[in-house]
Design an enzyme around this catalytic site. Sequence first.
Site, PDB file in Angstrom:
ATOM      1  CB  SER A 180      -1.072  -0.124   1.270  1.00  0.00           C
ATOM      2  OG  SER A 180      -1.938  -0.809   1.073  1.00  0.00           O
ATOM      3  CG  HIS A 245      -2.496   2.507   4.132  1.00  0.00           C
ATOM      4  ND1 HIS A 245      -1.960   1.487   5.038  1.00  0.00           N
ATOM      5  CD2 HIS A 245      -3.291   1.943   3.211  1.00  0.00           C
ATOM      6  CE1 HIS A 245      -2.508   0.263   4.640  1.00  0.00           C
ATOM      7  NE2 HIS A 245      -3.628   0.720   3.647  1.00  0.00           N
TER       8      HIS A 245
END
Length: 306
Positions: A180, A245
Amino acid sequence: MSNKRSNSFRQAILQGNRRLCSKALLEEKGLNFSQRLIRHVAYETLPREIDRKWYYDSYTCCPPPWFMITVTLLEVAFFLYNGVSLDQFVLQVTHPQYLKNSLVYHPQLRAQAWRYLTYIFMHAGIEHLGLNVVLQLLVGVPLEMVHGATRIGLVYVAGVVAGSLAVSVADMTAPVVGSSGGVYALVSAHLANIVMNWSGMKCQFKLLRMAVALICMSMEFGRAVWLRFHPSAYPPCPHPSFVAHLGGVAVGITLGVVVLRNYEQRLQDQSLWWIFVAMYTIFVLFAVLWNIFAYTLLDLKLPPPP
């Protein structure tokens, strides 16, 4: 001689060769499938008609977009291998043996430097892998076709490393898995480039597609936050962190935006590029020193090694 265009070259084209833009690329007729695909990619990624025509005329598919495809295939292969080994494909991360894999970043094993990068080949489950693969292929491959494997690979890897280092600083007891960080770096850079060049971007349904992309990213981020605070399957070690993230997003809206805004121009000519490179380097050095000294100074109780 470098094939990257200098600023002076761009100005010469803009001022002295207006004929290049006299007919929009969308008005071209009689194109075959590959030509239509290249034109579609140009309108998906580039905000200036002159750049779109330059790309359309010069693209040869040699080399092909190998970086994103190779990374994606490796991620799928490792996931399938782990799925068979653990006999679990949904929420693999809840398996008691999951963290024993030598690719996962674990705070107790942070001295093993390869883990700051190789964690991208381990995913929490098929739901985690699926969204990352879709975004990598739908966003990463067209970007690589336009900007090349070197530049897109740089943004992707920078997002991956920033993600794991961000976790080691901000969520010090948690492991990290999944790609991610790199995916969010690419998608954030692409979305930011669209917003900054809104009038020039001619991709269809751009507002709807941006909304869909943001919803998908938010759902994935929400899943990661929920998993992080869900009761762990291997206490006292928590489930993987969601901070990677955010590290990827930070890279995307800094380094990534500069890369995407300077198609076929030398990045070393852009002062903003060097500013963001310096900021990234300072962050990496800070995170390395933090990993060396802070864990001891804070007397932090880490979960035992897997």
